[in-house]
Design a protein around this motif. Structure first.
Motif, PDB file in Angstrom:
ATOM      1  N   THR A 137       0.826  -1.359   0.145  1.00 32.93           N
ATOM      2  CA  THR A 137      -0.003  -0.021  -0.142  1.00 32.93           C
ATOM      3  C   THR A 137       0.744   1.132  -0.022  1.00 32.93           C
ATOM      4  O   THR A 137       2.040   1.286   0.673  1.00 32.93           O
ATOM      5  N   LEU A 138       0.474   2.247  -0.785  1.00 32.65           N
ATOM      6  CA  LEU A 138       1.244   3.624  -0.709  1.00 32.65           C
ATOM      7  C   LEU A 138      -0.038   4.710  -0.518  1.00 32.65           C
ATOM      8  O   LEU A 138      -1.320   4.476  -0.400  1.00 32.65           O
ATOM      9  N   ARG A 139       0.642   5.696  -0.421  1.00 29.52           N
ATOM     10  CA  ARG A 139      -0.304   7.019   0.155  1.00 29.52           C
ATOM     11  C   ARG A 139       0.126   8.140  -0.975  1.00 29.52           C
ATOM     12  O   ARG A 139       1.248   8.167  -1.329  1.00 29.52           O
ATOM     13  N   HIS A 140      -0.990   9.078  -0.934  1.00 27.98           N
ATOM     14  CA  HIS A 140      -0.823  10.150  -1.836  1.00 27.98           C
ATOM     15  C   HIS A 140      -0.586  11.369  -0.864  1.00 27.98           C
ATOM     16  O   HIS A 140      -0.748  11.272   0.321  1.00 27.98           O
ATOM     17  N   VAL A 141      -0.136  12.221  -1.709  1.00 30.54           N
ATOM     18  CA  VAL A 141       0.425  13.602  -0.956  1.00 30.54           C
ATOM     19  C   VAL A 141      -0.936  14.411  -0.160  1.00 30.54           C
ATOM     20  O   VAL A 141      -1.803  14.478  -0.986  1.00 30.54           O
ATOM     21  N   ASN A 142      -0.636  14.704   0.860  1.00 30.00           N
ATOM     22  CA  ASN A 142      -1.517  15.524   1.792  1.00 30.00           C
ATOM     23  C   ASN A 142      -2.782  14.826   1.998  1.00 30.00           C
ATOM     24  O   ASN A 142      -3.676  15.508   2.566  1.00 30.00           O
ATOM     25  N   GLN A 143      -2.767  13.379   1.625  1.00 30.33           N
ATOM     26  CA  GLN A 143      -3.922  12.647   2.034  1.00 30.33           C
ATOM     27  C   GLN A 143      -5.200  13.357   1.399  1.00 30.33           C
ATOM     28  O   GLN A 143      -6.460  13.155   1.835  1.00 30.33           O
TER      29      GLN A 143
ATOM     30  N   GLU B 247      -2.007   6.121 -12.490  1.00 29.90           N
ATOM     31  CA  GLU B 247      -1.391   5.617 -13.684  1.00 29.90           C
ATOM     32  C   GLU B 247       0.015   4.836 -13.465  1.00 29.90           C
ATOM     33  O   GLU B 247       0.681   5.542 -12.863  1.00 29.90           O
ATOM     34  N   PHE B 248       0.205   3.916 -14.094  1.00 31.11           N
ATOM     35  CA  PHE B 248       1.747   3.277 -14.058  1.00 31.11           C
ATOM     36  C   PHE B 248       2.651   3.876 -15.285  1.00 31.11           C
ATOM     37  O   PHE B 248       1.931   4.340 -16.543  1.00 31.11           O
ATOM     38  N   ILE B 249       3.630   4.488 -14.813  1.00 31.88           N
ATOM     39  CA  ILE B 249       4.290   4.961 -15.801  1.00 31.88           C
ATOM     40  C   ILE B 249       5.622   4.207 -16.379  1.00 31.88           C
ATOM     41  O   ILE B 249       6.506   3.528 -15.497  1.00 31.88           O
TER      42      ILE B 249
ATOM     43  N   LEU C 164       1.716   7.177 -10.918  1.00 35.80           N
ATOM     44  CA  LEU C 164       1.272   8.802 -11.065  1.00 35.80           C
ATOM     45  C   LEU C 164      -0.073   8.552 -10.381  1.00 35.80           C
ATOM     46  O   LEU C 164      -0.937   8.068 -10.730  1.00 35.80           O
ATOM     47  N   THR C 165      -0.290   9.675  -9.276  1.00 33.95           N
ATOM     48  CA  THR C 165      -1.355   9.843  -8.611  1.00 33.95           C
ATOM     49  C   THR C 165      -1.726  11.287  -8.981  1.00 33.95           C
ATOM     50  O   THR C 165      -0.804  12.101  -8.623  1.00 33.95           O
ATOM     51  N   LYS C 166      -2.970  11.537  -9.144  1.00 31.60           N
ATOM     52  CA  LYS C 166      -3.450  13.181  -9.229  1.00 31.60           C
ATOM     53  C   LYS C 166      -4.689  13.371  -8.451  1.00 31.60           C
ATOM     54  O   LYS C 166      -5.682  12.371  -8.265  1.00 31.60           O
ATOM     55  N   SER C 167      -4.810  14.294  -7.500  1.00 28.52           N
ATOM     56  CA  SER C 167      -5.746  14.640  -6.883  1.00 28.52           C
ATOM     57  C   SER C 167      -6.146  16.259  -7.411  1.00 28.52           C
ATOM     58  O   SER C 167      -5.723  16.619  -8.175  1.00 28.52           O
ATOM     59  N   LYS C 168      -7.037  16.858  -6.583  1.00 31.27           N
ATOM     60  CA  LYS C 168      -7.543  18.155  -6.887  1.00 31.27           C
ATOM     61  C   LYS C 168      -6.301  18.959  -6.753  1.00 31.27           C
ATOM     62  O   LYS C 168      -6.195  20.125  -7.747  1.00 31.27           O
ATOM     63  N   THR C 169      -5.505  19.116  -5.951  1.00 32.85           N
ATOM     64  CA  THR C 169      -4.488  20.240  -5.824  1.00 32.85           C
ATOM     65  C   THR C 169      -3.224  19.474  -5.734  1.00 32.85           C
ATOM     66  O   THR C 169      -2.123  20.201  -5.256  1.00 32.85           O
TER      67      THR C 169
END
Length: 961
Positions: free
Chosen positions: A708-714, A721-723, A733-738
């Motif tokens: 398991t991994l975590r995203h920035v700023n929760q 996406e796999f790069i 690669l993970t993307k959130s609103k900010t």
């Protein structure tokens, strides 16, 4: 510093070229785009197409906010663009209104001559040129000579503000300034030959305050064009005649939405002669009709042969309840209008009654209401919803036909001379969307009806048999849930609400839909009343395509009135309906087949009858598919069977079958999976599933949770996406609103990108456009602009040499790399390795905006064009050898304590906005770490076995003590 400037929204120091390669065939009008509501008919919000009548060849003019596209009437092919911007104008000129006009000229070499009785005197005939008048937002009217299109004296490519228009282009011949800074929202010119020049009428917006808009009605006369004059700009601010001023209202009043903006302006000339002779004092009557939702205003004036107004009268107001469409009969005496309730009425000899009314007013007599003097003829109430389009066939026959259309998407033909009030003929299912505009022509080489519909289709129906002669469909469906991807140099788009149940393959070269696939059969049904709310149209919720393997999977939702069938959903009026979810598997059809894909397997209710599909993905080899349902709290894995579809009865098996179901782990049960929260690794061995702000990695062959991994700023993750990095290793690669985070499954190197906490911006897109570059799009709310920057996937540093830094004046919904540059890892080989290490190619992107515009972004010095590009060849990767992992034999990776204990994520060092995860002195070289391939599972299994062995030894030691 560059990224800090980028995140703050400040200007960047790079030059790019933005060219438009697709979008709506007809643009939206600015006023109704700003104030648009669902209550207004679609014809009010969209420009109306025009058909030229003069010259040997007919053209169709399709305006949008930046230019006017010219299509050939006979073939439907794109011929040229009319661009209102001049070369010395840096800012883009927005189009507000357009109309055709007749420009007089004296031609001494005309073939047609008036021959006298004694046949000794020959006099040249009076001829005219057809021109296009364009009203702009800066208070100018720009004139285009359409004869230049037939002469093919066009320039190749031009710049229109920030955009670069490719193809044959033509600029304005003259520019007339009326009121600087006051948009010319409506424009019309009567079909009359005036020796002094061009006669026109316009509506100018002068003030706009909240829900009140002040407008002025002006009369214009443009002098004849003189080719000897070098001057192209003329100031008419002191020469215009303001005829009237009125105030329009747009907004909610007493719980009802009211829109009194003029939606159409038309003009007609009434006289016994169709052309003026050279005799002075010859008079004619001109009538101008201004229509809004509450009725029409009629302007009447008398002119002489020079176009001078000898007498004009005040506007005559004729109230009509819920007006939606108008047109004038070919004889210029009758006015036909349609209403929002579907009724069609005809005022016979209306303009004669208005003329008599004005004459009585001038003579001091008590005038009679014009509506009490005319005969109102009501046709059969055939249309259920608002009548959006009306048009007469402009032929010289005694019995002109009337055509009408509306939301039902049915072409209705009325033969008025028969005295029957019911339709003479109907053509159902013209398109998937409602009819917006109709133009019937009968004087050209091919009499027909031009129909434009809400699904962005333009069709020519032949008048004699009402069959489709040609059809053109533009790009449509840029909703946030739409899917855009590159499929052999064609752009695949899904989820267009205006064309429900279909997938579109759009060709950027020809700027039209090349082919389409009907995924969900859908029969368009219009609502019975304005109050009744229909069922939502069926939706293609998800689409996934394998990389060059010819496999595709779609997920759909079909709605039913029975709330006991399928998943329950609630409409705006509180009514509950059911949603039936289905997964369909497709295979690539042969080249000579009619459809692009054919269906191989169908599974209804893949997650149970009461659950919907939340996410979907397919491996790049097309053998494995994963679907996720937040309602069921589980994901299912679907695998293609080797003997699937076999004709042998003894070996017959389903083509696709569900291998297993995995319920959401208890630690993630409170989080949901977004629509783009699933992805397979490049070799197809590892599955990534997102739960809220957490990332889980699974071995899909044994259904084992690996890490398991975590995203920035929760923050809640919106996309994963796999790069496929060729330089070092694979990243996620993970993307959130900010925020954006790129990290390795093994820990160590990575980087993150976080927007400033001022709430003025959001990350609209973050996508790996190839194995080495990530494109990031940041949307700024206040300026309504999106800034795109390309960064290195390994370091996060800007790629200013081969990448892009640009600004799009709209919100970007999606982006994809240009087809010829689509270097995506499929199976085990990467196409970029064949280009060489020293070769650096400029990046080119297709950007899809919320306005349905498909833009190609490239560097300013890049001379690449789509017309020069050849179709890409899909390579066969089945026989390629699996590359070995490049391991350094002399350097062996030392195992740390974290490898056995699974320690917590290391703290992030933040430097401004861009940061690297982990300590530099603790990071290993990329050659010491295995790539995310078949050995990924082996590494985790060995680590878990060592961890379990250590725990057993510790337990034995404790028991011994």
């Amino acid at each position: 510093t560059t990224l800090f400037t980028f995140a703050r929204g400040e200007a960047m120091a790079t030059t790019t070229k933005i060219s438009c390669h697709g979008g709506p065939l007809l643009g939206r009008t600015r006023l109704h785009h700003r104030k648009q509501r669902d209550h207004d008919p679609s014809s009010w919000k969209i420009f109306e197409p025009l058909i030229t009548k003069e010259g040997k060849e007919q053209f169709i003019l399709l305006p949008n906010s930046r230019s006017v596209a010219v299509y050939a009437y006979e073939t439907g092919n794109l011929v040229a663009f009319l661009v209102p911007s001049l070369e010395n104008e840096k800012e883009i000129i927005l189009i507000e209104s357009v109309c055709l006009a007749r420009h007089p000229k004296d031609d001494k070499n005309v073939e047609e001559m008036f021959i006298s009785d004694d046949k000794d005197v020959l006099e040249p005939s009076y001829v005219t040129d057809e021109v296009l008048l364009v009203g702009c937002h800066d208070g100018t009217v720009r004139e285009f000579a359409l004869s230049i299109i037939t002469k093919k004296k066009l320039s190749i490519g031009t710049k229109c503000g920030l955009y670069h228009i490719n193809g044959p282009c033509c600029g304005p011949r003259r520019v007339f300034t009326l009121k600087a800074g006051c948009p010319i929202v409506k424009l019309t010119s009567p079909v009359v030959d005036v020796q002094s020049g061009i006669l026109a009428f316009c509506i100018i917006e002068t003030k706009s305050f909240k829900q009140t808009i002040t407008q002025e009605f002006h009369r214009l006369v443009f002098e004849k064009f003189d080719s000897l004059k070098v001057k192209q700009k003329f100031d008419l601010s002191e020469k215009t005649d303001m005829l009237d001023q009125f105030v329009s209202y747009v907004g909610d009043r007493k719980g009802k939405f009211i829109n009194t903006l003029p939606f159409k302006i038309m003009s007609t000339f009434s006289d016994s002669e169709t052309k003026f002779s050279n005799e002075s004092g010859r008079k004619g009557n001109i009538f101008v009709v201004i229509a809004n939702s509450s009725g029409v205003k009629v302007h009447h004036e008398q002119i002489d042969s020079e176009g001078n107004s000898t007498k004009h009268f005040k506007l005559v107001k004729l109230p009509v309840a819920a007006l939606s469409a108008i047109t004038i009969s070919p004889n210029g005496s009758n006015l036909t209008y349609g209403c929002c309730n579907g009724e069609i009425h005809i005022w016979t000899d209306l303009f004669l009654a208005v003329s008599q009314y004005n004459t009585d007013m001038e003579a001091g007599k008590k005038p009679r209401d014009p509506l009490k003097k005319v005969l109102r003829r009501t046709l059969q109430h055939w249309h259920v919803n608002a009548v959006t389009a009306l048009s007469y066939q402009d032929s010289d026959c005694v019995d002109p036909l009337l055509y009408s259309g509306g939301e039902e998407s049915v072409l209705v033909v009325w033969q008025l001379a028969r005295g029957i009030h019911r339709p003479a003929q109907t053509v159902p299912r013209v398109a998937k969307g409602g009819i917006s505009h109709l133009i019937a022509t009968g004087k050209g080489s091919r009499p027909g009806i031009i129909i434009y519909c809400e699904d962005n289709t333009l069709q020519l129906y032949e008048a004699h048999n009402l069959d489709v002669f040609w059809k053109v469909q533009g790009l449509i469906g840029s909703s946030e849930e739409s899917t855009i991807m590159n499929d052999q140099d064609l752009i695949l788009l899904s989820s267009p609400l205006q064309s429900a149940g279909k997938l579109h393959w759009f060709d950027p070269k020809e700027q039209r839909v090349k082919t389409q696939l009907e995924v969900i059969p859908f029969n368009r049904v219009s609502r019975g009343t304005r109050i009744k709310i229909l069922l939502p149209p069926p939706r293609i919720t998800h689409v996934a395509v394998s990389a060059g393997k010819g496999e595709m999977v779609t997920a759909e939702a079909v709605f039913t009135e029975n709330s006991l069938v399928g998943a329950k959903q609630r409409l705006k009026n509180g009514k509950e309906i059911g949603a039936v979810s289905t997964v369909k598997f497709w295979a690539k059809a042969p080249e000579n087949a009619k459809e692009r894909y054919y269906i191989t397997a169908v599974m209804a209710f893949p997650h149970g009858e009461s659950n919907t599909i939340s996410a979907l993905t397919m491996s790049q080899n097309g053998q494995v598919t994963c679907t996720m349902s937040n309602d069921e709290n589980a994901f299912r894995l679907w695998r293609r069977t080797p003997e699937g579809g076999s004709k042998d009865v003894n070996r017959r098996r389903p083509v696709w079958e569900c291998q297993y179901k995995v319920t959401t782990p208890s630690g993630f049960s409170n989080f949901s999976t977004p629509s783009q929260g699933l992805d397979f690794s490049s070799d197809g061995t590892t599955l990534c599933v997102v739960y809220g702000h957490m990332i889980t990695l699974w071995d899909h062959r044994s259904a084992t949770l690996l890490k398991t991994l975590r995203h920035v700023n929760q923050e809640l993750i919106e996309r994963v996406e796999f790069i496929d990095s060729t330089k070092s290793r694979d990243f996620i690669l993970t993307k959130s609103k900010t925020g954006i985070k790129v990290q390795s499954p093994y820990g160590g190197k990575g980087w993150s990108f976080v927007l400033p906490k001022d709430g003025n911006a959001m990350i609209s897109q973050a996508k790996a456009i190839n194995s080495e570059i990530i494109a990031i799009g940041v949307y700024f709310f206040t300026s309504n602009k999106t800034k795109i920057i390309c960064v290195d996937s390994n370091t996060g540093l800007p790629c200013l040499s081969s990448g892009l830094v640009c600004e799009i004046p709209s919100k970007v919904q999606n982006l994809v790399m240009v087809g010829s540059q689509l270097d995506r890892k499929s199976g085990y080989i990467n196409f970029m390795e064949e280009k060489g290490k020293d070769e650096v190619e400029s990046i080119r992107l297709f950007v899809l905006t919320e306005n349905d515009d498909l833009l190609m972004v490239q560097k300013a010095d890049d001379r690449f064009t789509l017309k020069d590009a050849l179709p890409s060849v899909v390579k066969n990767l089945d026989n390629q050898d699996v590359p070995r992992i490049h391991m350094n034999i002399n350097k062996k990776r030392l195992l740390s304590e974290d490898d056995f204990t699974g320690g917590e994520e290391q703290p992030i060092k933040r430097a401004a906005i861009l940061s690297f995860m982990g300590h530099e002195e603790e990071t290993q070289d990329s050659s010491e770490l295995p790539s995310l391939s078949g050995n990924f599972l082996r590494s985790f299994l060995s680590r878990n076995m060592q961890r379990e062995k250590k725990m057993v030894d510790e337990r034995k030691m404790s028991l011994t003590l």
